[in-house]
Design a protein around this motif. Structure first.
Motif, PDB file in Angstrom:
ATOM      1  N   ILE A  65       0.717  -1.521  -8.545  1.00 46.31           N
ATOM      2  CA  ILE A  65      -0.352  -2.213  -7.822  1.00 46.31           C
ATOM      3  C   ILE A  65      -1.311  -1.146  -7.310  1.00 46.31           C
ATOM      4  O   ILE A  65      -0.892  -0.225  -6.592  1.00 46.31           O
ATOM      5  N   PRO A  66      -2.572  -1.213  -7.664  1.00 50.89           N
ATOM      6  CA  PRO A  66      -3.524  -0.206  -7.187  1.00 50.89           C
ATOM      7  C   PRO A  66      -3.568  -0.195  -5.653  1.00 50.89           C
ATOM      8  O   PRO A  66      -3.544  -1.247  -5.008  1.00 50.89           O
ATOM      9  N   ASN A  67      -3.609   0.993  -5.075  1.00 49.04           N
ATOM     10  CA  ASN A  67      -3.631   1.112  -3.616  1.00 49.04           C
ATOM     11  C   ASN A  67      -4.767   0.327  -2.984  1.00 49.04           C
ATOM     12  O   ASN A  67      -4.611  -0.221  -1.900  1.00 49.04           O
ATOM     13  N   ILE A  68      -5.890   0.248  -3.657  1.00 47.32           N
ATOM     14  CA  ILE A  68      -7.020  -0.499  -3.104  1.00 47.32           C
ATOM     15  C   ILE A  68      -6.662  -1.972  -2.895  1.00 47.32           C
ATOM     16  O   ILE A  68      -7.097  -2.596  -1.933  1.00 47.32           O
ATOM     17  N   MET A  69      -5.805  -2.507  -3.773  1.00 46.23           N
ATOM     18  CA  MET A  69      -5.363  -3.905  -3.603  1.00 46.23           C
ATOM     19  C   MET A  69      -4.424  -4.026  -2.405  1.00 46.23           C
ATOM     20  O   MET A  69      -4.426  -5.028  -1.698  1.00 46.23           O
ATOM     21  N   GLY A  70      -3.628  -2.999  -2.163  1.00 38.80           N
ATOM     22  CA  GLY A  70      -2.669  -3.033  -1.070  1.00 38.80           C
ATOM     23  C   GLY A  70      -3.309  -3.115   0.302  1.00 38.80           C
ATOM     24  O   GLY A  70      -2.703  -3.618   1.242  1.00 38.80           O
ATOM     25  N   MET A 125       3.050  -4.266 -10.996  1.00 39.75           N
ATOM     26  CA  MET A 125       2.376  -5.540 -11.247  1.00 39.75           C
ATOM     27  C   MET A 125       3.344  -6.552 -11.863  1.00 39.75           C
ATOM     28  O   MET A 125       3.246  -7.746 -11.621  1.00 39.75           O
ATOM     29  N   MET A 128      -2.368  -8.943   1.624  1.00 40.29           N
ATOM     30  CA  MET A 128      -1.505  -8.404   0.573  1.00 40.29           C
ATOM     31  C   MET A 128      -0.074  -8.163   1.055  1.00 40.29           C
ATOM     32  O   MET A 128       0.877  -8.396   0.316  1.00 40.29           O
ATOM     33  N   THR A 129       0.085  -7.710   2.292  1.00 42.02           N
ATOM     34  CA  THR A 129       1.443  -7.510   2.820  1.00 42.02           C
ATOM     35  C   THR A 129       2.149  -8.853   2.924  1.00 42.02           C
ATOM     36  O   THR A 129       3.313  -8.985   2.524  1.00 42.02           O
ATOM     37  N   VAL A 169       0.842  -1.188   0.000  1.00 35.89           N
ATOM     38  CA  VAL A 169       0.000   0.000   0.000  1.00 35.89           C
ATOM     39  C   VAL A 169       0.888   1.253   0.000  1.00 35.89           C
ATOM     40  O   VAL A 169       1.867   1.343   0.737  1.00 35.89           O
ATOM     41  N   LEU A 199      -6.052  -4.809   0.965  1.00 36.34           N
ATOM     42  CA  LEU A 199      -6.757  -6.078   1.148  1.00 36.34           C
ATOM     43  C   LEU A 199      -6.021  -6.963   2.143  1.00 36.34           C
ATOM     44  O   LEU A 199      -4.788  -7.012   2.150  1.00 36.34           O
TER      45      LEU A 199
END
Length: 167
Positions: free
Chosen positions: A81-86, A69, A91-92, A62, A88
């Motif tokens: 990587i879209p921040n919204i995916m970070g 990607m 994700m880390t 994030v 989730l």
């Protein structure tokens, strides 16, 4: 200044996996070139020498604009990587596992192994007194090889004439 008098000092202020390696790699290279190496760990950089954290450093996707990607094997060129995916859940952990697998393929030593290599080769490791006090830590909380807990002023005195690199 002759090579045997050269000194470099790293200030490690971040505990993320990707922020741990620059000082370790550069410190190892410096030692290999006969340069005196001192490393000062402050704030979240203490995670690098904490017995409880050294083996659990992570990479957070994030707000990491450098994480693309393509790092995950998706051929999207320069698409990040879209921040919204970070944000989730998981994700880390996923990004960290991915980074570890890439480093394992290259046989990059773990942070703990690098620390031991540096200490064995003569690097001097110190923890920041203010950060240690702020986080309620003590010398016993740190990996073997940490010489002492010192103030920022002490660090400046002991690294007089050194090139200082802040990470």
């Amino acid at each position: 200044m002759s090579e045997e008098n050269r000194k470099i000092a790293f200030i490690c202020s971040k505990g993320n996996l990707d922020m741990a390696y620059p000082a370790l790699i550069m410190g190892w290279a410096a030692l290999g070139n006969g340069i005196d190496v001192t490393i000062f760990f402050t704030f979240w950089g203490l995670d690098m020498i904490s017995k409880l954290r050294v083996d659990h450093l992570e990479v957070a996707p994030v707000a990491n604009t450098s994480m693309k990607m393509s790092m995950m094997g998706v051929d999207t060129g320069n698409l990040g990587i879209p921040n919204i995916m970070g944000i989730l859940p998981g994700m880390t952990a996923f990004a960290t596992k991915l980074m570890h697998s890439k480093m394992d393929k290259l046989e990059v030593p773990s942070v703990r192994e690098y620390m031991q290599m540096l200490v064995d080769a003569g690097a001097k490791l110190y923890a920041c007194k203010m950060s240690v006090d702020m986080f309620g830590l003590k010398k016993e909380d740190f990996i073997d090889g940490v010489l002492d807990i010192v103030t920022a002023g002490d660090f400046m005195d002991m690294t007089e004439g050194a090139q200082i690199v802040f990470i």
